[in-house]
Design an enzyme around this catalytic site. Structure first.
Site, PDB file in Angstrom:
ATOM      1  N   ASP A  45      -3.097   6.465  11.708  1.00 26.58           N
ATOM      2  CA  ASP A  45      -2.074   5.925  10.923  1.00 26.58           C
ATOM      3  C   ASP A  45      -0.819   6.737  10.798  1.00 26.58           C
ATOM      4  O   ASP A  45      -1.029   7.652  10.096  1.00 26.58           O
ATOM      5  CB  ASP A  45      -3.004   5.696   9.358  1.00 26.58           C
ATOM      6  CG  ASP A  45      -2.036   4.941   8.429  1.00 26.58           C
ATOM      7  OD1 ASP A  45      -0.566   4.887   8.484  1.00 26.58           O
ATOM      8  OD2 ASP A  45      -2.618   4.191   7.755  1.00 26.58           O
ATOM      9  N   HIS A  92       1.202   5.523   6.513  1.00 25.46           N
ATOM     10  CA  HIS A  92       0.945   6.000   5.143  1.00 25.46           C
ATOM     11  C   HIS A  92       1.078   7.466   5.175  1.00 25.46           C
ATOM     12  O   HIS A  92       0.954   8.245   6.197  1.00 25.46           O
ATOM     13  CB  HIS A  92      -0.521   5.393   4.591  1.00 25.46           C
ATOM     14  CG  HIS A  92      -0.445   3.653   4.652  1.00 25.46           C
ATOM     15  ND1 HIS A  92      -0.752   3.102   5.540  1.00 25.46           N
ATOM     16  CD2 HIS A  92      -0.029   3.086   3.714  1.00 25.46           C
ATOM     17  CE1 HIS A  92      -0.705   1.886   5.097  1.00 25.46           C
ATOM     18  NE2 HIS A  92      -0.446   1.739   3.955  1.00 25.46           N
ATOM     19  N   SER A 109       0.926  -1.335  -0.034  1.00 27.53           N
ATOM     20  CA  SER A 109      -0.068   0.049   0.042  1.00 27.53           C
ATOM     21  C   SER A 109       0.877   1.138  -0.154  1.00 27.53           C
ATOM     22  O   SER A 109       0.566   2.299  -0.598  1.00 27.53           O
ATOM     23  CB  SER A 109      -0.859  -0.013   1.186  1.00 27.53           C
ATOM     24  OG  SER A 109      -0.358  -0.301   2.283  1.00 27.53           O
TER      25      SER A 109
END
Ligand SMILES: *[C@@H]1O[C@H](CO)[C@@H](O)[C@H](O)[C@H]1NC(C)=O
Ligand SMILES: *[C@@H]1O[C@H](CO)[C@@H](O)[C@H](O)[C@H]1NC(C)=O
Ligand SMILES: *[C@@H]1O[C@H](CO)[C@@H](O)[C@H](O)[C@H]1NC(C)=O
Length: 261
Positions: free
Chosen positions: A237, A240, A17
């Site tokens: 998060d 990312h 990702s």
């Protein structure tokens, strides 16, 4: 200049990702220059492969989901949140056949940096056997740092990137998750590789950006519980990155390395 270079070519990002973020950044930077009816975005193979096409240029920019590069039980591009990850040794061809004939390839996976050296050497051997250095430029993005522990930058214990709005100013800053020893070994192994692999060394420049993560603003996989909502630090998060943002800089570096190797 980039679109002209890609004319008649396939460019592929391969990884997890984080690398998907770099792919999306790359497409965003280019697609605004292309009229609506001259471009498309399609998914194949149960979403394992995403293909952006610039029709007038006969060029594709693709993303292939392979979080370990080798075959693993995290290979489903949608359902892959598995705690005990298993990788099949020697299985790189399962995914590798999708990359074989591309012109520009950009590898990266976060988890890959967490695995032993054997797997890295194995991948280099595969690149050597399967990639034609006269045809393909191979790039490898170095480890993307996370900001899970604010004590790393002198913050309060138990906090992370949540609510961080400024860069780390200390030029010597190096987070606890980015192991310099591994990076050095990789650097040496890559230098010895017969197939030239260009490193995009984004680790240090990214490590200053504790403010650049998706934090609490990303799409959540399942609805948050009242307890989580009451404690944003718990679900922020810090791995990312927001877009537009830091990963655009990774791609500027890629652009520079492509034209000025
Ligand atoms: C388009 O690009 C592909 C490679 O991605 C190439 O095989 C094909 O010949 C090209 N087609 C034209 C019309 O240039
Ligand atoms: C976020 O940071 C600001 C400024 O540093 C501070 O005033 C505020 O209390 C913080 N909010 C939370 C929820 O931690
Ligand atoms: C990337 O750069 C850092 C310094 O910014 C260095 O310590 C590290 O060894 C480099 N990584 C590789 C793989 O060359």
């Amino acid at each position: 200049m980039m679109l002209e270079t890609l004319r008649g070519k396939r460019m592929m990002f391969v990884g997890d990702s984080l690398n998907r973020g770099q792919f999306v950044s790359f497409v965003c930077l280019l697609h605004q220059l292309i009229p609506e009816d001259q471009k498309s975005m399609q998914s194949f193979d149960h979403d394992s492969l995403t293909v952006f096409t610039a029709k007038e240029y006969n060029a594709t920019i693709e993303f292939y989901w392979a979080p370990f590069l080798l075959e693993s039980n995290s290979d489903n591009a949608v359902v892959h949140r598995i705690s005990d990850r298993v990788v099949r040794k020697g299985s790189i061809n399962k995914h590798g056949r999708h990359w074989k004939n591309v012109d520009i390839m950009v590898f990266n996976t976060y988890l890959w940096w967490m695995t032993g050296l054997n797997m890295k050497i194995f991948m280099l051997r595969w690149v050597k056997l399967n990639m034609d250095p006269k045809k393909t430029r191979v790039f490898f993005t170095t480890m993307s740092p996370s900001h899970q522990k604010s004590i790393d930058w002198g913050g309060e214990a138990g906090k992370n990137c949540y609510n961080e709005t400024s860069m780390i100013e200390d030029p010597n800053y190096w987070g606890s998750d980015s192991r310099k020893s591994i990076m050095q070994v990789i650097g040496q192994v890559f230098k010895k590789s017969k197939v030239p692999i260009t490193l995009l060394n984004i680790t240090q420049l990214s490590s200053y950006r504790k403010d650049a993560h998706t934090s609490i603003y990303k799409k959540q996989w399942s609805p948050l519980t009242p307890e989580q909502l009451a404690n944003p630090v718990s679900y922020a998060d810090c791995v990312h990155w927001c877009l537009p943002g830091l990963q655009d800089t990774w791609n500027e570096l890629l652009f520079a390395k492509l034209f000025y190797p």
